[in-house]
Design a protein around this motif. Structure first.
Motif, mmCIF file in Angstrom:
data_model
loop_
_atom_site.group_PDB
_atom_site.id
_atom_site.type_symbol
_atom_site.label_atom_id
_atom_site.label_comp_id
_atom_site.label_asym_id
_atom_site.label_seq_id
_atom_site.Cartn_x
_atom_site.Cartn_y
_atom_site.Cartn_z
ATOM 1 N N VAL A 1 -64.349 -14.155 67.812
ATOM 2 C CA VAL A 1 -63.037 -14.255 67.195
ATOM 3 C C VAL A 1 -62.326 -15.281 67.959
ATOM 4 O O VAL A 1 -62.673 -15.566 69.036
ATOM 5 N N HIS A 2 -61.116 -16.030 67.401
ATOM 6 C CA HIS A 2 -60.372 -16.864 68.196
ATOM 7 C C HIS A 2 -59.012 -16.057 68.378
ATOM 8 O O HIS A 2 -58.413 -15.592 67.535
ATOM 9 N N LEU B 1 -66.377 -12.887 72.543
ATOM 10 C CA LEU B 1 -67.176 -12.169 71.832
ATOM 11 C C LEU B 1 -67.126 -10.738 71.976
ATOM 12 O O LEU B 1 -66.556 -10.146 73.037
ATOM 13 N N LEU B 2 -67.094 -9.979 70.898
ATOM 14 C CA LEU B 2 -66.647 -8.510 70.639
ATOM 15 C C LEU B 2 -68.139 -7.838 70.297
ATOM 16 O O LEU B 2 -68.834 -8.322 69.557
ATOM 17 N N SER C 1 -65.628 -14.472 77.026
ATOM 18 C CA SER C 1 -64.989 -15.425 76.153
ATOM 19 C C SER C 1 -65.152 -16.708 76.853
ATOM 20 O O SER C 1 -65.715 -17.243 77.820
ATOM 21 N N VAL C 2 -64.974 -17.858 75.937
ATOM 22 C CA VAL C 2 -64.850 -19.254 76.375
ATOM 23 C C VAL C 2 -63.838 -20.063 75.786
ATOM 24 O O VAL C 2 -63.133 -19.702 74.910
ATOM 25 N N PRO C 3 -63.279 -21.006 76.351
ATOM 26 C CA PRO C 3 -62.224 -21.947 75.993
ATOM 27 C C PRO C 3 -62.416 -22.410 74.452
ATOM 28 O O PRO C 3 -63.551 -22.951 74.271
ATOM 29 N N THR D 1 -59.628 -14.761 63.195
ATOM 30 C CA THR D 1 -58.290 -14.343 64.186
ATOM 31 C C THR D 1 -58.499 -12.815 63.916
ATOM 32 O O THR D 1 -58.334 -12.317 62.765
ATOM 33 N N PRO D 2 -58.588 -11.862 64.930
ATOM 34 C CA PRO D 2 -58.768 -10.471 64.735
ATOM 35 C C PRO D 2 -57.130 -9.941 64.403
ATOM 36 O O PRO D 2 -56.287 -10.262 64.849
#
Length: 326
Positions: free
Chosen positions: A39-40, A49-50, A302-304, A320-321
């Motif tokens: 998700v962003h 990452l979820l 996460s990552v940028p 987008t969650p």
């Protein structure tokens, strides 16, 4: 002792049962077929990452079982939150090949100087047995090295370092090392899907996979983390559910669950297994009269967002969650 732990980890249906269809549930974002989500988060400008935590209930018994998915490398806060979450259950079943010996040893070591001479002798015996098991399993040693190196390269935490397996309500629910050795004798000449789960990412183009492996081996922490995100975006192949890594170990887990459910006081039970195991575990719970009631998605790392990997699975476009899933 901590250096031994990563070795002991193994390398995740239809949505209608008991009269409940997927239309009666909120958006599950592909669960159980989907074992991870990307998700962003615009406010953080990061891709995250979820992994899923799926909740099930049995109307006949009033018992609740939660499948707590995991990846074995993630942010430290992810494992701290899991520790808090797993403290809420009456019983918590966990995966770790050979973990019966490890759990006993960790519980002894946690007591430190309070051990009797017999307990010290037992701790020495367990340590020697674990080392012998590791030395006798070169495949497991390779997996251990890969997991440890990946955690170091990405500057992420290793699950085996941060999850507290010594708590009294934790119940070992996986193969013993002897069971695993017996079951894996034909692995190298057997199922390709089992080998793929250990060493490659099924479905990922070879060129993308080689690039990801390069970054995981010698890349910068940021590039290695992006490579890990790309690898995690690829779904586990359906045929893997029938193999040793997932199916056979899940069967052992369900045998332990059946035994735990004989205790009427165990009303809320958690099962902590790698997220790739959840699709098959979902089916096994439904066969036991459980109904899916909700799915939460937990943040692993996460990552940028402006450095998103170009090698994500085509179906894993970041979304987008909703707030309840973040």
């Amino acid at each position: 002792m901590r250096a031994l732990l990563p070795f002991l980890f193994g390398a995740a249906a239809a949505l209608s049962a008991a009269g409940q269809g997927s239309d009666s549930l909120p958006n599950l974002h592909g669960y159980p077929e989907t074992s991870t989500r990307i998700v962003h988060l615009p406010a953080e400008q990061r891709l995250v990452l979820l992994v899923p935590m799926a909740c099930y209930e049995n109307a006949a018994t009033g018992r609740q079982v939660d499948l707590i998915g995991a990846i074995h490398i993630g942010e430290e806060d992810y494992y701290r939150r899991l520790n808090r979450l797993m403290g809420q259950y009456d019983k918590l079943l966990f995966e770790m090949v050979g973990g019966d010996d490890v759990q006993e040893l960790l519980r002894l070591l946690k007591r430190g100087d309070a051990l009797s001479s017999d307990e010290l002798k037992r701790a020495d015996e367990l340590t020697a047995k674990i080392i012998a098991d590791q030395n006798a399993n070169p495949l497991g040693s390779l997996i251990s090295w890969v997991q440890t190196h990946t955690a170091e390269q990405t500057r992420l935490a290793n699950q085996s370092e941060l999850i507290d397996y010594t708590r009294d309500h934790f119940v070992f629910a996986d193969m013993s090392m002897a069971q695993y050795r017996e079951a894996s004798r034909d692995l190298l000449k057997g199922s390709f899907s089992d080998l793929a789960l250990l060493f490659v990412v099924p479905g990922m183009p070879v060129a993308d996979q080689l690039l990801a492996q390069y970054h995981l081996l010698v890349g910068s922490p940021e590039s290695a983390r992006r490579a890990l995100l790309a690898c995690c975006s690829y779904p586990t192949p359906p045929d893997a559910d029938d193999g040793l890594i997932i199916g056979a170990r899940n069967a052992v887990c369900m045998q332990v669950l059946d035994r735990v459910m004989q205790d009427e006081q165990a009303k809320r039970i958690g099962i902590f297994y790698g997220s790739a195991h959840l699709r098959d575990l979902d089916l096994r719970l439904r066969e036991r009269g459980f109904t899916l009631t909700a799915v939460r998605w937990l943040r692993a790392f996460s990552v940028p967002a402006d450095r998103a990997p170009r090698t994500l699975h085509p179906a894993a476009a970041p979304a987008t969650p909703q707030p309840e899933n973040a």
